[in-house]
Motif scaffolding. Structure first.
Motif, PDB file in Angstrom:
ATOM      1  N   ASN A 130     -36.778 -24.043   8.482  1.00 50.15           N
ATOM      2  CA  ASN A 130     -37.862 -23.649   7.938  1.00 50.15           C
ATOM      3  C   ASN A 130     -38.744 -22.497   8.420  1.00 50.15           C
ATOM      4  O   ASN A 130     -38.748 -21.430   8.200  1.00 50.15           O
ATOM      5  CB  ASN A 130     -38.718 -24.613   7.146  1.00 50.15           C
ATOM      6  CG  ASN A 130     -39.821 -23.923   6.255  1.00 50.15           C
ATOM      7  OD1 ASN A 130     -39.317 -22.798   5.481  1.00 50.15           O
ATOM      8  ND2 ASN A 130     -40.990 -24.062   6.122  1.00 50.15           N
ATOM      9  N   LYS A 285     -39.845 -28.155  -3.551  1.00 50.47           N
ATOM     10  CA  LYS A 285     -39.461 -26.616  -3.485  1.00 50.47           C
ATOM     11  C   LYS A 285     -38.485 -26.368  -4.715  1.00 50.47           C
ATOM     12  O   LYS A 285     -37.891 -27.212  -5.026  1.00 50.47           O
ATOM     13  CB  LYS A 285     -39.039 -26.168  -2.364  1.00 50.47           C
ATOM     14  CG  LYS A 285     -39.784 -26.579  -1.029  1.00 50.47           C
ATOM     15  CD  LYS A 285     -40.638 -25.145  -0.662  1.00 50.47           C
ATOM     16  CE  LYS A 285     -41.658 -25.508   0.461  1.00 50.47           C
ATOM     17  NZ  LYS A 285     -42.746 -24.786   0.856  1.00 50.47           N
ATOM     18  N   ARG A 287     -35.765 -23.729  -6.055  1.00 49.23           N
ATOM     19  CA  ARG A 287     -34.825 -22.807  -5.422  1.00 49.23           C
ATOM     20  C   ARG A 287     -34.097 -22.231  -6.600  1.00 49.23           C
ATOM     21  O   ARG A 287     -33.254 -21.347  -6.222  1.00 49.23           O
ATOM     22  CB  ARG A 287     -33.595 -23.544  -4.722  1.00 49.23           C
ATOM     23  CG  ARG A 287     -34.188 -24.207  -3.502  1.00 49.23           C
ATOM     24  CD  ARG A 287     -34.604 -22.986  -2.582  1.00 49.23           C
ATOM     25  NE  ARG A 287     -35.089 -23.418  -0.975  1.00 49.23           N
ATOM     26  CZ  ARG A 287     -36.331 -23.088  -0.735  1.00 49.23           C
ATOM     27  NH1 ARG A 287     -37.342 -22.641  -1.603  1.00 49.23           N
ATOM     28  NH2 ARG A 287     -36.532 -23.533   0.556  1.00 49.23           N
TER      29      ARG A 287
END
Lengths: 401, 114
Positions: A130, A285, A287
C-alpha cells in the motif's frame, strides 16, 4: 426463498449484461444503488448484494461470448479476442467459449477453497504494498509497454497508453457527465473492435460443436493456479484489470497455446471479481464498480455473510457452466445464418444509442474519441490493452501526485 | 477436460451451493438489537432496531425521531419530511454515530411495522 429469487433475477441481468457489448454490470449495480433505499424497505441489504453477486458472476462467464463470436469484448475480455477469434475462424468458436468456461469455473472453485488462506495473505500483501502502490502501478504500466517488441512498437504503445490516460483524466473530471466509464470503455474496446471487424472482411466459417480440444491435466492445473494468483492480484491493486493480470499471468506460465490462454483469461476474469469480495471483507476496500455498490449498501460484511456470498458464487458458477455452453451452442448455430456485417453494424448502432441515452452528447463525444483511439492499436500492431491507460494512469497519478 | 466431467462438477457445485445457502441464510440477516445494548463502541456499525416512534421533528433537510423501547435513542434521517402515525411501531436500519457523547442512529431505512 427470497435469496434464490434474487439469484435467479441476478442471473437474468447477468445474461443481459454479458451478452450485450457495452452494457456493464456496473451500470445495473449503480441503477440498483439509486433505488436501494426503496428496495431496502422490503428486503434485507443481503438480498440486494446476493443479486449483484449473481449478476456479476454470470457476467464474467457470458462476456466471453460477444468477445469470441462478435469480436466485441469488454475491457476484461480484450486478451481473449485474438485467440478466440482465431478459433472462431477455424470453426471452433464453441470450443473457445468452453475453454473460458473451464477457466472461470475451476478458478472459482480454487479461490473459494483457498479463502481461509487468502484472507491473511491479502491483508499481509496489502499492508506491504500500500505505501508504494503508485510505484507498483507505474511498474505494471512500464512492464506492459516493454512487452511490445521493437522500439517503434514500444513508442506506439507508450503514446496510446498516455493518450488513453489523458482521455481517462478528462472523462472522470468532466462536469455533468453521467456513466462516464460506459462511454469510455464502449469506445475503446467495444465499438472500435467491431469497426475493425467490419473493415477486415471477416468470413465466419461453419461452426462445429465438438470436443476436439483437450488440455492435459498437468497444463490445466498450472494454468488454473496461475489464473487464481493473477486474478487475486487484480483484486488487490486498483486500476489493474483482468487484461493486465492476463499479460502478467502469461509471463508466469511462459509460452502457451491459444487454448491455454483462453482458460487463463477466463479464470482471471472471474477470480478478479471473486477476489474483490474477499478484499471488501478483509481490507474494506472496493476494487470494482459492482463491489463499490455492495460497499455502499452494506458498509462492512461479516464472516458468515462472506461465506454466504461465496456459496452464491459457487451455485451461480455451476449454473453458468450449463447456461454458457447452452448459449454458445445456440450462437454457433445462429452465426452460420446471420450476416456478420449487419450484426456488427446493428450492435454499433445499439451501443452508440445506448451511450447517448445514458450519458448525453458529452458521453457520445467521449465514445467517439475513444473509438478512434481504440482503432489505432491493431493498425500499428500493438496490443489493445494499452488503452487500459484510461484507468491505470489516473489511478497511478492519484497515488503518486 | 471432458464436457461430461465439467457438467458433473457443475452439478455438484449447484447442490453444494444450495445446501450452503440454506444453512447460512438464517445467520446472515442483520440482527435486531435492543436499544439498551447500543453504546459508543458500536459507532460506525450497521444496526437494526425496533421500537415506538415517540416524537418526530422535521427540519429543513433533516428529520429526527425518538425511538423508544424501555430506553430511548435518537434516530436521524436526512430527508425533508418524515410523517409517521402517532406511536407507530417502526423498524430502523442504519449506522450508529456519536453526537455530543451519546450514540444515535443515522437511518438508511425506516419501516412502519404496525
Amino acid at each position: 426463498m427470497i435469496l434464490f429469487i434474487a439469484i435467479l433475477i441476478g442471473i437474468c441481468f447477468g445474461i443481459f449484461t454479458g451478452l450485450v457489448p457495452g452494457v456493464h454490470i456496473n451500470l445495473v449495480a449503480v441503477g440498483l444503488l439509486s433505488v436501494s433505499g426503496f428496495l431496502m424497505t422490503y428486503f434485507d441489504p443481503v438480498v440486494l448484494v446476493v443479486f449483484i453477486i449473481a449478476m456479476s458472476v454470470t457476467h464474467t462467464f457470458l462476456d466471453a461470448l460477444p468477445a469470441i463470436f462478435l469480436g466485441a469484448p469488454d475491457a476484461d475480455q480484450v486478451l481473449n479476442v485474438l485467440p478466440g477469434h482465431r478459433l472462431l475462424l477455424q470453426g471452433q468458436g464453441y470450443e473457445a467459449v468452453k475453454l473460458t468456461v473451464v477457466g472461470s469455473f475451476l478458478c472459482i472453485l480454487v479461490t473459494v477453497v483457498s479463502i481461509p488462506v487468502l484472507i491473511p495473505i491479502s491483508i499481509g500483501i496489502y499492508s506491504l504494498v500500500n505505501p508504494v502502490m503508485g510505484w507498483i502501478l507505474l511498474f505494471v504500466s512500464v512492464f506492459m509497454i516493454l512487452q511490445e517488441r521493437g522500439i517503434e512498437r514500444r513508442i506506439w504503445a507508450l503514446a496510446i497508453y498516455l493518450i488513453a490516460g489523458i482521455l481517462g483524466v478528462i472523462t472522470f473530471t468532466m462536469p455533468g457527465l453521467k456513466h462516464s466509464l460506459v462511454a469510455l470503455l464502449s469506445g475503446l474496446f467495444g465499438i472500435s473492435t467491431l469497426i475493425v471487424s467490419l473493415y477486415d472482411n471477416v468470413n465466419v466459417p461453419k461452426q462445429e460443436v465438438t470436443e476436439k480440444i483437450v488440455l492435459s491435466r498437468k497444463e490445466l492445473a498450472k494454468i488454473i493456479f496461475v489464473g487464481t494468483i493473477a486474478g487475486g492480484i487484480t483484486g488487490l491493486f486498483p486500476g489493474i484489470g483482468a487484461a493486465q493480470a492476463g499479460i502478467m499471468g502469461g509471463q508466469l506460465v511462459g509460452k502457451i497455446k491459444d487454448y491455454s490462454y483462453l482458460v487463463l483469461n477466463g479464470g482471471i476474469n472471474t477470480v478478479n471479481f471473486m477476489f474483490s469480495i474477499v478484499t471488501l471483507y478483509s481490507l474494506e476496500k472496493a476494487r470494482n464498480g459492482a463491489v463499490l455498490v455492495i460497499m455502499e449498501i452494506m458498509d462492512t460484511i461479516s464472516y458468515y455473510q462472506l461465506w454466504l456470498f461465496l456459496f452464491v458464487a459457487v451455485l451461480v458458477s455451476g449454473i453458468c457452466v450449463f447456461l454458457t455452453l447452452y448459449i454458445a451452442r445456440w450462437f454457433s448455430h445462429l452465426i452460420n445464418y446471420v450476416n456478420y456485417k449487419i450484426l456488427c453494424f446493428s450492435i454499433i448502432v445499439f451501443v452508440s444509442g445506448f451511450v447517448f441515452v445514458l450519458s448525453g452528447w458529452k458521453g457520445f463525444l467521449i465514445m467517439t474519441v475513444s473509438t478512434a483511439l481504440g482503432i489505432l492499436p491493431p493498425y500499428v500492431n500493438v496490443r489493445r490493452n494499452h488503452c487500459m491507460g484510461c484507468l491505470l494512469l489516473p489511478v497511478t497519478l492519484f497515488f503518486l501526485v | 477436460m471432458r464436457e461430461k466431467l465439467l457438467y458433473k462438477l457443475a452439478l455438484i457445485c449447484v447442490v453444494v451451493g444450495i445446501v450452503g445457502l440454506l444453512f447460512l441464510s438464517s445467520k446472515v440477516e442483520t440482527d435486531k438489537i435492543d436499544i439498551s445494548r447500543i453504546t459508543l463502541a458500536d459507532v460506525e456499525n450497521d444496526v437494526k432496531i425496533e421500537g415506538r416512534a415517540a416524537a418526530v421533528r422535521n427540519y429543513a433537510g433533516v428529520s429526527m425521531i425518538d425511538v423508544v423501547q424501555e430506553e430511548k435513542i435518537k434516530v436521524v434521517m436526512f430527508v425533508d419530511n418524515v410523517t409517521l402515525p402517532e406511536g407507530a411501531f417502526i423498524e430502523v436500519y442504519g449506522k450508529v454515530e456519536e453526537y455530543k457523547g451519546k450514540p444515535e442512529i443515522i437511518a438508511d431505512v425506516i419501516k412502519v411495522k404496525r
